[in-house]
Scaffold this active site. Structure first.
Site, PDB file in Angstrom:
ATOM      1  N   ASP A 176       2.167  10.403   3.757  1.00 40.24           N
ATOM      2  CA  ASP A 176       2.875  11.343   4.741  1.00 40.24           C
ATOM      3  C   ASP A 176       2.078  11.983   5.527  1.00 40.24           C
ATOM      4  O   ASP A 176       1.916  13.015   5.105  1.00 40.24           O
ATOM      5  CB  ASP A 176       3.878  11.969   3.808  1.00 40.24           C
ATOM      6  CG  ASP A 176       5.210  12.437   4.671  1.00 40.24           C
ATOM      7  OD1 ASP A 176       5.041  12.050   6.098  1.00 40.24           O
ATOM      8  OD2 ASP A 176       5.939  13.189   4.230  1.00 40.24           O
TER       9      ASP A 176
ATOM     10  N   CYS B 136      28.571  34.545  18.618  1.00 42.19           N
ATOM     11  CA  CYS B 136      28.558  35.745  18.929  1.00 42.19           C
ATOM     12  C   CYS B 136      28.947  35.918  20.419  1.00 42.19           C
ATOM     13  O   CYS B 136      28.078  35.029  21.172  1.00 42.19           O
ATOM     14  CB  CYS B 136      27.214  36.466  18.526  1.00 42.19           C
ATOM     15  SG  CYS B 136      26.811  37.869  19.624  1.00 42.19           S
TER      16      CYS B 136
ATOM     17  N   GLU C 246       0.790  -1.185  -0.063  1.00 42.64           N
ATOM     18  CA  GLU C 246      -0.059   0.120  -0.070  1.00 42.64           C
ATOM     19  C   GLU C 246       0.918   1.211  -0.087  1.00 42.64           C
ATOM     20  O   GLU C 246       1.948   1.218   0.480  1.00 42.64           O
ATOM     21  CB  GLU C 246      -0.811   0.181   1.303  1.00 42.64           C
ATOM     22  CG  GLU C 246      -1.791  -1.044   1.491  1.00 42.64           C
ATOM     23  CD  GLU C 246      -2.369  -1.103   3.096  1.00 42.64           C
ATOM     24  OE1 GLU C 246      -2.874  -2.126   3.530  1.00 42.64           O
ATOM     25  OE2 GLU C 246      -1.863  -0.168   3.995  1.00 42.64           O
TER      26      GLU C 246
ATOM     27  N   CYS D 251      24.592  42.690  16.687  1.00 33.90           N
ATOM     28  CA  CYS D 251      24.968  43.445  17.813  1.00 33.90           C
ATOM     29  C   CYS D 251      26.508  44.028  17.470  1.00 33.90           C
ATOM     30  O   CYS D 251      27.171  44.782  18.359  1.00 33.90           O
ATOM     31  CB  CYS D 251      24.961  42.767  19.242  1.00 33.90           C
ATOM     32  SG  CYS D 251      26.149  41.645  19.282  1.00 33.90           S
TER      33      CYS D 251
ATOM     34  N   LYS E 103       2.539   4.646   1.434  1.00 32.90           N
ATOM     35  CA  LYS E 103       2.807   5.275   2.726  1.00 32.90           C
ATOM     36  C   LYS E 103       2.145   6.468   2.702  1.00 32.90           C
ATOM     37  O   LYS E 103       3.121   7.414   2.181  1.00 32.90           O
ATOM     38  CB  LYS E 103       4.023   4.670   3.266  1.00 32.90           C
ATOM     39  CG  LYS E 103       4.353   5.095   4.661  1.00 32.90           C
ATOM     40  CD  LYS E 103       5.819   4.729   5.225  1.00 32.90           C
ATOM     41  CE  LYS E 103       6.008   4.813   6.562  1.00 32.90           C
ATOM     42  NZ  LYS E 103       5.534   6.126   6.874  1.00 32.90           N
TER      43      LYS E 103
ATOM     44  N   TYR F 153      -6.308   1.721   7.509  1.00 32.66           N
ATOM     45  CA  TYR F 153      -5.737   0.473   6.972  1.00 32.66           C
ATOM     46  C   TYR F 153      -5.938  -0.732   7.863  1.00 32.66           C
ATOM     47  O   TYR F 153      -5.034  -1.555   7.948  1.00 32.66           O
ATOM     48  CB  TYR F 153      -4.063   0.765   6.578  1.00 32.66           C
ATOM     49  CG  TYR F 153      -3.425   1.650   7.743  1.00 32.66           C
ATOM     50  CD1 TYR F 153      -2.951   1.159   8.943  1.00 32.66           C
ATOM     51  CD2 TYR F 153      -3.211   3.011   7.439  1.00 32.66           C
ATOM     52  CE1 TYR F 153      -2.313   1.696   9.613  1.00 32.66           C
ATOM     53  CE2 TYR F 153      -2.273   3.599   8.270  1.00 32.66           C
ATOM     54  CZ  TYR F 153      -2.170   3.206   9.483  1.00 32.66           C
ATOM     55  OH  TYR F 153      -1.418   3.932  10.351  1.00 32.66           O
TER      56      TYR F 153
ATOM     57  N   CYS G 276      23.406  40.320  23.344  1.00 31.32           N
ATOM     58  CA  CYS G 276      22.798  40.614  21.973  1.00 31.32           C
ATOM     59  C   CYS G 276      21.433  40.360  21.913  1.00 31.32           C
ATOM     60  O   CYS G 276      20.894  39.404  22.243  1.00 31.32           O
ATOM     61  CB  CYS G 276      23.643  39.446  21.102  1.00 31.32           C
ATOM     62  SG  CYS G 276      23.203  39.426  19.471  1.00 31.32           S
TER      63      CYS G 276
ATOM     64  N   LYS H  13      11.105   3.500   2.016  1.00 34.92           N
ATOM     65  CA  LYS H  13      11.005   4.893   1.695  1.00 34.92           C
ATOM     66  C   LYS H  13      11.716   5.450   0.469  1.00 34.92           C
ATOM     67  O   LYS H  13      12.829   4.923   0.034  1.00 34.92           O
ATOM     68  CB  LYS H  13      11.699   5.803   2.868  1.00 34.92           C
ATOM     69  CG  LYS H  13      10.894   5.038   4.253  1.00 34.92           C
ATOM     70  CD  LYS H  13       9.742   5.920   4.569  1.00 34.92           C
ATOM     71  CE  LYS H  13      10.013   7.398   5.100  1.00 34.92           C
ATOM     72  NZ  LYS H  13      10.127   7.479   6.703  1.00 34.92           N
TER      73      LYS H  13
ATOM     74  N   CYS I 166      29.228  40.113  14.846  1.00 30.50           N
ATOM     75  CA  CYS I 166      27.984  39.645  14.656  1.00 30.50           C
ATOM     76  C   CYS I 166      26.994  40.450  13.870  1.00 30.50           C
ATOM     77  O   CYS I 166      27.125  41.712  14.127  1.00 30.50           O
ATOM     78  CB  CYS I 166      27.278  39.646  16.409  1.00 30.50           C
ATOM     79  SG  CYS I 166      25.802  39.376  16.512  1.00 30.50           S
TER      80      CYS I 166
HETATM   81  S1  IVH Z   1       0.661   0.142   8.959  1.00 32.77           S
HETATM   82  C1  IVH Z   1       2.800  -0.448  13.178  1.00 32.77           C
HETATM   83  N1  IVH Z   1      -0.058   1.323   6.696  1.00 32.77           N
HETATM   84  O1  IVH Z   1       3.610   5.172   8.707  1.00 32.77           O
HETATM   85  C2  IVH Z   1       2.358   0.431  12.314  1.00 32.77           C
HETATM   86  N2  IVH Z   1       1.273   2.810   8.235  1.00 32.77           N
HETATM   87  O2  IVH Z   1       6.085   3.945  10.268  1.00 32.77           O
HETATM   88  C3  IVH Z   1       1.852  -0.223  11.329  1.00 32.77           C
HETATM   89  N3  IVH Z   1       1.540   4.960   7.402  1.00 32.77           N
HETATM   90  O3  IVH Z   1       2.609   5.045  12.243  1.00 32.77           O
HETATM   91  C4  IVH Z   1       1.094   0.877  10.266  1.00 32.77           C
HETATM   92  N4  IVH Z   1       0.447   4.701   5.735  1.00 32.77           N
HETATM   93  O4  IVH Z   1       1.246   6.471  10.705  1.00 32.77           O
HETATM   94  C5  IVH Z   1       0.724   1.387   7.674  1.00 32.77           C
HETATM   95  N5  IVH Z   1      -0.636   1.890   4.903  1.00 32.77           N
HETATM   96  C6  IVH Z   1      -0.177   2.264   5.648  1.00 32.77           C
HETATM   97  C7  IVH Z   1       0.444   3.715   6.077  1.00 32.77           C
HETATM   98  C8  IVH Z   1       1.141   3.627   7.370  1.00 32.77           C
HETATM   99  C9  IVH Z   1       0.996   5.711   6.367  1.00 32.77           C
HETATM  100  C10 IVH Z   1       2.247   5.601   8.585  1.00 32.77           C
HETATM  101  C11 IVH Z   1       1.416   5.270   9.832  1.00 32.77           C
HETATM  102  C12 IVH Z   1       2.580   4.576  10.791  1.00 32.77           C
HETATM  103  C13 IVH Z   1       3.769   4.678  10.159  1.00 32.77           C
HETATM  104  C14 IVH Z   1       4.686   3.496  10.194  1.00 32.77           C
END
Ligand code: IVH
Length: 678
Positions: A118, A431, A114, A416, A116, A230, A436, A319, A413
């Site tokens: 942010d 400084c 899936e 000042c 991830k 999720y 300051c 990542k 600096c």
């Molecule tokens: S599963 C044990 N699925 O990423 C945690 N996390 O580093 C299992 N996150 O705390 C999380 N998308 O905040 C999972 N599809 C996804 C996610 C996801 C974003 C975040 C979540 C989690 C962190 C883990």
């Protein structure tokens, strides 16, 4: 010698990682990229594995960072909210799948992949068809209650009509997911903020974190946060489905949003191709993803694999590397911090990077400028790990026209005009003037900040105005501010003046650790301040700690210890301390140590020999009260052996296995965690 160096490095890394946890989770203001953070954490994990006797439950490898915020009530999680192990290369995913393959022996398995997102993790509990509770991750064990705010997340209020309130027969269940702000909403929000004279959010993640921690849920609703769920499980902690795929399908039937991208895979080759598909799609998405999550599909297998202290063994995050762009370095401006350190800041030709417009980047110090040979006018490569202050990676020297100019170290600096110095062994240019205006402003901002004295109503704007008018010349001057002179100031008024004065009075009740942090001792962040608080009961006792005693404390090395000693020996510090004692912010009175539970969570103790102050039963109860386990025999899994008089074979065995040995006194002092004033 190597051992000594490694142990010193462990201590440095613990402080460093804790500092970055604080910046990321507490201040939503990370200073390094995820990649750099993971590199530090991985170095620490490896060193700790090499020296098991250096184990500490307080090490950042043993716990997740905390975003807890004391403006919200907190509540325990049904099951802990952990984070995931990060990986940046396919080889690491391969190691992960190989391990699963080994551990599951001959059983069939598959993986789900899936995106991830942010954003910010949230947990929502439903009872009898109604949203009962919404929580942030907090420290993983307790989250902040933000029920009204999560109720505004897109899709959450859209439960199916005629729904009986149960899932698989369960009427009390929890869903977990990631809340986020779409890129379009993020841009709109920032545009509005700038128009209204507010600072824009650095990126969608920070905007989401900030929004979820807004006290007014009407504002949260206006911002239009989204969420993808999720997870769905019974609030008693048990699973309601056999597989993750079924779990996702069930979330969908509740009309709760799930990410449309979901792929089931079997082999590492499948995983690779899904990761490629996702990355190819990435720029099309209206939200930021920082990678993908690979999870074992069968939930019973997940449970069988279990977790480490920090992360589950059934999943891994992949990542993306930081994005990079080229732009021109137009100029350098200088920022003077609270300890006098002058930081060069690159003023860039504005450029889009990982979803936000970037016009400044940090250069840290002149050593870095020289090492990278960066000049004003250069075309530079700027990178961002998704959510951090951008960094200059390098200068493109072959694009130089010859008109570029070097960036000289300031001899005075910029604020000042006092002289600057580079203390031996440090790369910083400082400084030297304690008074300051820039240093004073930074010192005051630090003092009033949330983890410090937490004085509401004294924002940076007022601090600078008061410095300018001569009303504030030191931290202690804050306590001389008077209601009747404040209330008449244009733009402040009676209400704000009252809030400020109330905030000032309330600050005397701040926990001792936060007070230590507020003093702005160089190199002493909130983590170190907490350690110092555990080992002193008031400012004068703290002052008495010698270089040696300080160095013996966890996470404090010779440099930090020396900084603390030097800070106390300055006349300016002493003036400040006496005045802060006089106005009762700091207290002569003894601070009463209170214990917090769970200090020993995950630790196993063995008690041997005759104890002097307690019976063995009392010692056992004490350990248990703090979340630890007591067993009868020493093994490599034992975290600590508590050894009294006439300890025999267990002590020998502990020594052989390099298990850490504690005296009764050490055990007692470990249970005194936080000192607060009464
Ligand atoms: S599963 C044990 N699925 O990423 C945690 N996390 O580093 C299992 N996150 O705390 C999380 N998308 O905040 C999972 N599809 C996804 C996610 C996801 C974003 C975040 C979540 C989690 C962190 C883990």
């Amino acid at each position: 010698m190597t051992r000594q160096n490694d142990i010193k490095r462990i201590s440095e890394l613990r402080s460093e990682v804790s500092k970055h946890n604080d910046l990321y989770y507490q201040q939503a203001n990370p200073k390094i990229s995820d990649t750099e953070y993971d590199a530090l954490l991985s170095e620490l994990t490896q060193l700790e594995a090499k020296y098991p006797d250096q184990y500490s439950p307080d090490s950042p490898t043993q716990k997740v960072g905390s975003d807890s915020d004391d403006r919200f009530p907190s509540a325990p999680h049904t099951i802990p909210m952990a984070s995931l192990q990060n990986s940046y290369q396919l080889e690491e995913i391969q190691l992960f799948t190989d391990r699963i393959d080994r551990e599951l022996e001959d059983r069939e398995y598959k993986f789900d992949v899936e995106p991830k997102i942010d954003g910010v993790a949230v947990a929502l509990r439903f009872k009898d068809g109604k949203l009962e509770l919404g929580l942030t991750r907090g420290d993983g064990k307790f989250g902040d209650v933000i029920t009204e705010n999560v109720a505004t997340l897109n899709g959450v209020g859209n439960l199916p009509e005629n729904w009986q309130g149960t899932v698989n027969g369960c009427s009390h269940f929890e869903v977990r997911g990631e809340a986020f702000l779409s890129l379009s909403m993020f841009r709109k929000l920032n545009k509005d903020r700038v128009r209204q004279g507010n600072a824009p959010f650095a990126n969608p993640r920070n905007a989401t974190a900030g929004t979820l921690k807004t006290l007014d849920s009407k504002i949260v609703k206006e911002r239009g946060l989204s969420v993808y769920f999720y997870r769905l499980f019974n609030c008693d902690g048990s699973e309601l489905f056999e597989t993750h795929e079924q779990e996702i399908a069930a979330i969908e039937t509740l009309n709760l949003p799930v990410n449309p991208f979901f792929r089931t895979t079997k082999t590492i080759d499948d995983i690779r191709s899904v990761l490629e598909q996702l990355e190819a799609n990435r720029s099309e998405l209206d939200y930021q993803i920082d990678g993908a999550v690979i999870k074992l599909d069968n939930l019973a297998q997940c449970a069988a694999l279990g977790s480490t202290a920090k992360a589950p063994r059934w999943g891994i995050a992949y990542k993306y590397a930081a994005e990079e762009v080229e732009t021109v370095l137009n100029d350098i401006t200088l920022q003077v911090g609270r300890t006098g350190v002058i930081t060069p800041v690159a003023e860039l030709e504005p450029v889009q990077l990982a979803g936000s417009l970037v016009s400044r980047a940090t250069l840290h110090n002149w050593e870095e400028i020289e090492r990278k040979d960066i000049r004003i006018g250069d075309t530079v490569v700027v990178a961002k790990g998704g959510d951090v202050i951008p960094k200059i990676l390098s200068a493109l020297k072959d694009q130089r026209s010859g008109n570029e100019s070097e960036i000289p170290q300031p001899e005075s600096c910029p604020i000042c005009n006092s002289r600057t110095e580079s203390p031996e062994g440090q790369v910083a240019v400082k400084c030297v003037n304690y008074h300051c205006a820039a240093r004073l402003s930074a010192r005051l901002r630090h003092f009033v900040s949330r983890d410090a004295a937490d004085i509401e109503g004294l924002g940076g704007k007022w601090i600078d105005a008061f410095i300018e008018s001569g009303k504030l010349t030191s931290i202690q001057d804050i306590f001389k501010l008077q209601h009747n002179e404040l209330r008449v100031l244009p733009g402040l008024g009676d209400k704000s003046a009252t809030r400020l004065i109330t905030g000032l009075k309330a600050s005397a009740k701040r926990p001792w650790a936060n007070k230590i942090f507020s003093l702005g001792i160089p190199q002493v962040g909130i983590t170190t301040a907490t350690i110092l608080a555990r080992n002193s009961i008031n400012i004068r006792k703290l002052e008495e700690l010698s270089q040696e005693t300080l160095e013996d404390l966890e996470d404090i090395g010779p440099i930090v210890a020396a900084e603390i000693i030097a800070w106390f020996s300055s006349e300016d510090t002493q003036t400040m301390l006496s005045e802060l004692l006089e106005c009762n912010y700091l207290l002569e009175a003894e601070l009463v140590p209170v214990t917090t539970i769970e200090t020993f969570s995950g630790l196993t103790f063995v008690i041997t020999g005759t104890l002097g102050k307690m019976t063995r039963g009392e010692a056992k109860a004490l350990i248990k009260k703090h979340g630890g386990k007591v067993t009868g025999s020493v093994s490599s899994k034992t975290s600590y052996l508590v050894a009294g008089e006439k300890a025999g074979s267990k002590l020998d065995k502990a020594r052989k296995l390099e298990v850490k040995i504690l005296t009764e006194e050490q055990l007692l002092s470990m249970t005194k965690t936080e000192a607060v004033d009464e």
